[in-house]
Design a protein around this motif. Structure first.
Motif, PDB file in Angstrom:
ATOM      1  N   ARG A  99     -10.840  -5.530   6.592  1.00 53.88           N
ATOM      2  CA  ARG A  99     -10.337  -4.964   7.724  1.00 53.88           C
ATOM      3  C   ARG A  99     -11.018  -3.464   8.155  1.00 53.88           C
ATOM      4  O   ARG A  99     -11.262  -2.605   7.136  1.00 53.88           O
ATOM      5  N   ARG A 101     -10.347   3.947   7.195  1.00 56.14           N
ATOM      6  CA  ARG A 101      -9.224   4.945   6.406  1.00 56.14           C
ATOM      7  C   ARG A 101      -9.850   5.638   4.960  1.00 56.14           C
ATOM      8  O   ARG A 101      -9.553   6.603   4.294  1.00 56.14           O
ATOM      9  N   LEU A 123      -3.310  -0.322   3.791  1.00 54.24           N
ATOM     10  CA  LEU A 123      -3.373   0.737   4.924  1.00 54.24           C
ATOM     11  C   LEU A 123      -1.952   1.133   5.328  1.00 54.24           C
ATOM     12  O   LEU A 123      -2.201   2.538   5.451  1.00 54.24           O
ATOM     13  N   GLN A 125      -4.726  -5.766   1.761  1.00 53.27           N
ATOM     14  CA  GLN A 125      -5.436  -4.779   2.459  1.00 53.27           C
ATOM     15  C   GLN A 125      -4.480  -4.019   3.600  1.00 53.27           C
ATOM     16  O   GLN A 125      -4.472  -2.646   3.812  1.00 53.27           O
ATOM     17  N   SER A 126      -3.727  -4.876   4.421  1.00 47.69           N
ATOM     18  CA  SER A 126      -2.818  -4.251   5.568  1.00 47.69           C
ATOM     19  C   SER A 126      -1.777  -3.517   4.535  1.00 47.69           C
ATOM     20  O   SER A 126      -1.337  -2.422   5.335  1.00 47.69           O
ATOM     21  N   ASP A 171     -10.045  -1.240  10.135  1.00 46.55           N
ATOM     22  CA  ASP A 171      -9.049   0.088  10.200  1.00 46.55           C
ATOM     23  C   ASP A 171      -8.877   0.705   8.581  1.00 46.55           C
ATOM     24  O   ASP A 171      -9.183   1.907   8.437  1.00 46.55           O
ATOM     25  N   LEU A 172      -8.853  -0.365   7.741  1.00 47.24           N
ATOM     26  CA  LEU A 172      -8.988   0.164   6.320  1.00 47.24           C
ATOM     27  C   LEU A 172     -10.079   0.668   5.814  1.00 47.24           C
ATOM     28  O   LEU A 172     -10.328   1.953   5.118  1.00 47.24           O
TER      29      LEU A 172
END
Ligand SMILES: Nc1ncnc2c1ncn2[C@@H]1O[C@H](COP(=O)(O)OP(=O)(O)OP(=O)(O)O)[C@@H](O)[C@H]1O
Ligand SMILES: [Mg+2]
Length: 477
Positions: A318, A324, A277, A273-274, A320-321
């Motif tokens: 996540r 996004r 992102l 996931q990171s 933030d994801l």
């Protein structure tokens, strides 16, 4: 075809007609004349007129009959009726039958010119309208997606707007609601349509392989990496990517400028996931085992049937994801919340499978349709499609009755719907019963709180958002 407006004059009075023709010509029109009704109708049929002036009294047919015939042959044609003083009644009748206007004899030519101008203006507006409507329909070419319900109409409207953009879309919906179908339609109705649509089923690819599937790897990056490999993101370059669970990998050809569809995005492991992102933020990928970034132009559409927000709260996705990916959310309603779509979908699939299996088009009897309508469709459109396919394959006669339906459908739909704390011998349909219970409790709470949602939520021990979501899902207003 002449640029001039062609005005068909239907009048048996030869001198009168000749004067009219002359005046029309002088005023810049192209007159066409007919001395009786039959001749006039033939010219209309032939597409020789842009507007019609018809005398109400003709030897073979009266003007009213001609008007009616013209309305049938060429509804877009405006007809102006010319009448003597004595026939005011017929003039009124003509207006009722759709004449544009009427003019009394003796004809005041200035008056006539104004009427003609108005009629032409109306025609222009109408044809513009038809044109605009046609354009709108063309833009709505999500024709492979059936949806008569207002819920689906809203989805189409939203899709129409989204398709033209490059924004990242997150499609929510239970299993089988059409998430992939919608993702493809977005791709094919947007500017990337000439390029690849690359679907990645995040849940179906072993965790260890997913990273190199998505981003590719360099030769020697790990054992077995004998040559460079491009990933799905590069494959979708300049297009769209859709992340899914069911699709097989490797069937998509590497292509530039596409879309990537990331299905079942909720199953993606945290460490990926990171990376995802970062790819989305930088618009570039690094193949596994390489540090050379590759610039990308990829549209991302992802899909999930999981409650991603809940996963965010629990820390398995996540935040933030999520934001996004969720730039534009698109929610597909479950089939049980849009019963109006059932019949059109059944017809669509009957058509498809009868055609595929080379048999005459089958029909569904009313009781069979009723049973389908009562069923809860946990597998949504996919389940319905499978049921219809089975029916077409297995039913001998062409009319499908309730007895031809799979037993799980007839059984579940025959069960009592209400709250049933006492399990009767014929059983209940538990999911429906639970929904019914929720519906009743919410309605009660809303009544007790005078319709104030926050207070009703308090009574139910829910937060307001959850209550609103439940109300929407259960159709409580
Ligand atoms: N509105 C619709 N009109 C016509 N066919 C539909 C519609 N919705 C879904 N289908 C068909 O139903 C099947 C399932 O659709 P799709 O694979 O897009 O669903 P999904 O939401 O991705 O499901 P899953 O979550 O199980 O992957 C497909 O064959 C699709 O063509
Ligand atoms: Mg799918």
């Amino acid at each position: 075809m002449s640029e001039l407006t062609r005005i068909l004059v239907i009048d048996d009075d030869e001198p009168g007609r000749q004067v009219m023709e002359l005046l029309l010509k002088k005023a810049g029109f192209a007159p066409v004349s007919a001395e009786n009704g039959a001749q006039g109708i033939a010219l209309v049929r032939d597409g020789q007129a842009d507007l019609v002036l018809v005398d109400l009294f003709l030897p073979d047919k009266n003007g009213i009959e001609i008007l009616q015939e013209i309305r049938q042959i060429a509804p877009e044609l405006e007809v102006v009726v010319i009448t003597g003083h004595a026939s005011a009644e017929s003039a009124v009748q003509a207006m009722k039958l759709g004449a544009f206007d009427y003019i009394t004899k003796p004809v005041n030519f200035e008056e006539l010119k104004i009427v003609i101008a108005k009629a032409r203006e109306k025609q222009r507006l109408l044809s513009e309208n038809v044109y605009l409507r046609k354009q709108l329909q063309e833009r709505f070419q999500f024709s492979s997606i059936i949806g008569a319900s207002s819920a689906m109409q809203r989805v189409f409207e939203r899709m129409q707007r989204i398709a033209k953009t490059d924004s990242t879309v997150l499609v929510f919906g239970e299993s089988g609601t059409g998430k992939e179908l919608v993702a493809k339609a977005l791709h094919h109705n947007g500017r990337r349509k000439g390029h690849a649509f690359v679907a990645v089923n995040c849940g179906a690819i072993p965790e260890t392989l997913l990273e190199s599937e998505l981003f590719g790897h360099a030769k020697g990056a790990f054992t077995g990496a004998v040559r460079d490999k491009i990933g799905k993101f590069e494959a979708a370059n300049h297009g769209t990517i859709f992340l899914d669970e069911r699709d097989k990998i490797g069937k998509f050809e590497a292509a530039n400028h596409g879309t990537i569809f990331l299905d079942e995005i909720g199953t993606m492991p945290l460490h990926l996931q990171s990376k995802l992102l970062r790819v989305l933020q930088e618009q570039e990928v690094e193949r596994v085992g390489s540090t050379k970034p590759i610039k990308l132009d990829v549209r991302v559409i992802s899909a999930t049937n999981a409650d991603l927000e809940e996963q965010v709260r629990q820390g398995s996705f996540r935040e933030d994801l999520f934001y996004r990916l969720n730039v534009i959310p698109l929610q597909l309603p479950p089939l049980r919340d849009r019963r109006e779509d059932l019949l059109p979908l059944v017809s669509h699939f009957l058509d498809k499978f009868c055609h595929l299996m080379g048999r005459p088009l089958m029909t569904l009897s009313k009781p069979a349709l009723d049973a389908l309508e009562r069923y809860r469709w946990p597998g949504n459109v996919r389940e319905l499609e499978n049921v219809v396919e089975r029916l077409v394959a297995l039913t001998e006669q062409d009319a499908i009755g309730p007895n031809d339906l799979p037993v799980e459908i007839t059984e579940a739909s025959g069960r009592p719907k209400g709250i049933c704390l006492d399990l009767s011998p014929e059983g209940i349909d538990m999911p429906t019963a639970i929904e019914e219970l929720e519906r009743k409790m919410i309605t009660k709470a809303l009544q007790m709180s005078g319709g104030v949602k926050a207070r009703a939520a308090g009574l139910l021990g829910l937060n307001r958002t959850t209550l609103v979501e439940k109300m929407k899902r259960l159709g409580v207003t």
